[in-house]
Design a protein around this motif. Structure first.
Motif, PDB file in Angstrom:
ATOM      1  N   SER A   1       9.781-105.730  55.533  1.00 14.15           N
ATOM      2  CA  SER A   1      10.345-104.466  55.033  1.00 14.15           C
ATOM      3  C   SER A   1      11.439-103.932  55.934  1.00 14.15           C
ATOM      4  CB  SER A   1       9.225-103.421  54.928  1.00 14.15           C
ATOM      5  OG  SER A   1       8.322-103.761  53.908  1.00 14.15           O
TER       6      SER A   1
ATOM      7  N   SER B   1      11.469-100.992  63.411  1.00 11.75           N
ATOM      8  CA  SER B   1      10.108-101.528  63.343  1.00 11.75           C
ATOM      9  C   SER B   1       9.099-100.398  63.183  1.00 11.75           C
ATOM     10  CB  SER B   1       9.782-102.299  64.632  1.00 11.75           C
ATOM     11  OG  SER B   1       8.412-102.675  64.675  1.00 11.75           O
ATOM     12  N   ARG B   2       8.274-100.443  62.143  1.00 13.72           N
ATOM     13  CA  ARG B   2       7.267 -99.401  61.949  1.00 13.72           C
ATOM     14  C   ARG B   2       6.349 -99.349  63.175  1.00 13.72           C
ATOM     15  NH1 ARG B   2       2.947-100.065  57.135  1.00 13.72           N
ATOM     16  NH2 ARG B   2       2.709-102.094  58.151  1.00 13.72           N
ATOM     17  N   SER B   3       5.825-100.489  63.571  1.00  8.06           N
ATOM     18  CA  SER B   3       4.824-100.537  64.639  1.00  8.06           C
ATOM     19  C   SER B   3       5.431-100.487  66.034  1.00  8.06           C
ATOM     20  CB  SER B   3       4.020-101.832  64.523  1.00  8.06           C
ATOM     21  OG  SER B   3       4.911-102.953  64.742  1.00  8.06           O
TER      22      SER B   3
ATOM     23  N   THR C   1       6.088-105.726  66.757  1.00  5.04           N
ATOM     24  CA  THR C   1       6.293-107.035  66.116  1.00  5.04           C
ATOM     25  C   THR C   1       6.966-107.983  67.102  1.00  5.04           C
ATOM     26  OG1 THR C   1       6.412-106.076  63.920  1.00  5.04           O
ATOM     27  CG2 THR C   1       7.462-108.222  64.215  1.00  5.04           C
TER      28      THR C   1
ATOM     29  N   GLN D   1       4.352-101.168  53.792  1.00  6.54           N
ATOM     30  CA  GLN D   1       5.086 -99.991  54.230  1.00  6.54           C
ATOM     31  C   GLN D   1       5.465 -99.115  53.038  1.00  6.54           C
ATOM     32  OE1 GLN D   1       8.270-100.665  56.965  1.00  6.54           O
ATOM     33  NE2 GLN D   1       7.106-102.116  58.202  1.00  6.54           N
TER      34      GLN D   1
ATOM     35  N   GLU E   1       3.537-107.631  47.707  1.00  6.89           N
ATOM     36  CA  GLU E   1       2.478-107.335  48.687  1.00  6.89           C
ATOM     37  C   GLU E   1       1.280-106.648  48.032  1.00  6.89           C
ATOM     38  OE1 GLU E   1       4.603-104.949  51.566  1.00  6.89           O
ATOM     39  OE2 GLU E   1       4.838-106.656  52.943  1.00  6.89           O
TER      40      GLU E   1
HETATM   41  C1  F1P Z   1       7.121-105.704  60.003  1.00  6.56           C
HETATM   42  C2  F1P Z   1       6.217-106.330  58.921  1.00  6.56           C
HETATM   43  C3  F1P Z   1       6.203-105.470  57.686  1.00  6.56           C
HETATM   44  C4  F1P Z   1       5.331-106.092  56.599  1.00  6.56           C
HETATM   45  C5  F1P Z   1       3.931-106.304  57.124  1.00  6.56           C
HETATM   46  C6  F1P Z   1       3.964-107.102  58.416  1.00  6.56           C
HETATM   47  O1  F1P Z   1       6.418-104.771  60.719  1.00  6.56           O
HETATM   48  O2  F1P Z   1       6.744-107.577  58.572  1.00  6.56           O
HETATM   49  O3  F1P Z   1       7.512-105.323  57.209  1.00  6.56           O
HETATM   50  O4  F1P Z   1       5.307-105.229  55.488  1.00  6.56           O
HETATM   51  O5  F1P Z   1       3.348-105.047  57.333  1.00  6.56           O
HETATM   52  O6  F1P Z   1       4.895-106.490  59.395  1.00  6.56           O
HETATM   53  P1  F1P Z   1       7.184-103.733  61.674  1.00  6.56           P
HETATM   54  O7  F1P Z   1       7.975-104.526  62.712  1.00  6.56           O
HETATM   55  O8  F1P Z   1       8.092-102.909  60.812  1.00  6.56           O
HETATM   56  O9  F1P Z   1       6.072-102.950  62.310  1.00  6.56           O
END
Ligand code: F1P
Length: 354
Positions: A55, A103-105, A108, A157, A235
């Motif tokens: 995403s 990156s959401r988290s 990664t 996401q 997903e």
């Molecule tokens: C990136 C990601 C998401 C995907 C899944 C696994 O995570 O590939 O895009 O939907 O949740 O992880 P992030 O780097 O944005 O946290």
């Protein structure tokens, strides 16, 4: 109408509340503005490279288009793994660069390793866009913007994506020295109304058993968003779905259009007539059409329409396209007897030993 059962899914709750998280993003961007501007030197920046995974790679595509569209500086997007594994194909010699890592988290592995690769080869600033504070990503950046109300339990996401998109749009306005338009500042309220007004439509289409394959079309800054909508459908619901640039769809992929097909157009202001023509062609082939559109379309162009609020530019409006499409995927997931909170084969973060 959403049922009590719908509300039992945290994915549903996070989708319908997402516009509230955008307000916090806009407030924080205002507070960070002078610090962010301190890292923007257009006289020595030939390109802005945006990276992410899944995403957030699709968000990087929209971010790159937005940077270039607003600042005029070349904007490019790459999967983080491409910068990590093929740096010579991503980093051209001699150019002054800024890296935007999304990156959401913030954890990664590919994104972190790609940032380290950039830092080892380039002295340009690294800007992070993330949903959690004190992450590994943030420690690798010159400055980070944290969508602090956008973290989510859902693996797929939803509000994190649109909140990080608003954060990118705010960042671009700030570095370009352009104050947010009054309409852009209304995005949280506009988003809440749009979700309320289109929830039933998303449920109706999502639960339509006659539909079997889904195509999402978008161009310019909307191609990345079309890809994200495609990924949500995969997903959450394990459905057959693909994304294309609008006019590209005629060059082969439209061979797949039949009466079980839903073509979803994420329409722009800039190319509206051309995009309407594609939708009309797909209806003539027997496909069903859902248009997410900045202007009401003639009835022959679409079976269903989500008409977006007026007064926003193509580069401001992006977050408003996603909620209805996230809900479409959510209801398709339930229709397929799946649990959108626990998507098959997926984890919220991909950690690798690299
Ligand atoms: C990136 C990601 C998401 C995907 C899944 C696994 O995570 O590939 O895009 O939907 O949740 O992880 P992030 O780097 O944005 O946290």
């Amino acid at each position: 109408m959403p049922s009590q059962a719908d509300s039992s899914y945290y994915t549903f709750q996070e989708i319908i509340t997402q516009s509230a998280a955008w307000r916090a993003v806009l407030q924080d961007a205002d507070l960070q503005a002078s610090a962010l501007r301190g890292y923007w030197h257009p006289e020595k920046t030939q390109e802005v490279i945006c990276i992410g995974c899944g995403s957030t790679y699709f968000l990087a595509r929209t971010a790159a288009a937005t940077f270039q569209g607003v600042t005029g500086v070349s904007g490019k997007a790459h999967p983080a793994s491409e910068l990590l594994l093929f740096p010579d194909t991503v980093l051209s010699n001699g150019a002054g660069r800024m890296l935007v890592a999304i990156s959401r988290s913030g954890e990664t592995t590919e994104t972190l390793r790609a940032m380290e690769t950039f830092r080892a080869r380039d002295s340009g600033p690294v800007v992070g866009v993330v949903c959690y504070p004190a992450t590994s990503l943030e420690r690798l950046t010159s400055i980070s913007t944290v969508a602090r109300e956008a973290h989510e339990q859902s693996v797929a996401q939803t509000r994190s994506f649109t909140s990080m998109l608003v954060a990118v749009q705010a960042l671009v306005s700030i570095v370009a020295g352009q104050p947010f338009s009054s309409r852009f500042c209304e995005l949280p309220e506009l988003g809440a109304a749009l979700i309320k007004d289109n929830l039933d439509l998303a449920q109706q289409i999502g639960r339509d058993a006659a539909l079997e394959r889904f195509y999402f079309l978008g161009s310019g800054p909307f191609y990345g968003l079309a890809c994200e909508a495609m990924l949500k459908m995969k997903e959450m619901s394990l459905s057959y779905s693909e994304a294309y640039h609008f006019l590209e769809f005629r060059h082969g992929p439209m061979s797949m259009v039949n009466r079980q097909t839903l073509v979803v157009g994420l329409l722009s202001t800039a190319a509206l007539p051309h995009e309407i023509a594609v939708l009309k062609d797909m209806r003539a082939l027997g496909g069903r059409v859902l248009a997410i559109t900045p202007a009401k379309l003639p009835s022959e162009a679409a079976d269903y329409q989500v008409v977006l609020p007026q007064g926003l530019t193509d580069l401001e409006r992006g977050a408003l396209y996603l909620p209805a499409l996230q809900l479409l995927a959510f209801y398709r997931s339930l229709h397929n007897g799946l649990n959108p909170d626990t998507p098959t084969n997926l984890t919220a973060v991909v950690n690798l030993d690299i």
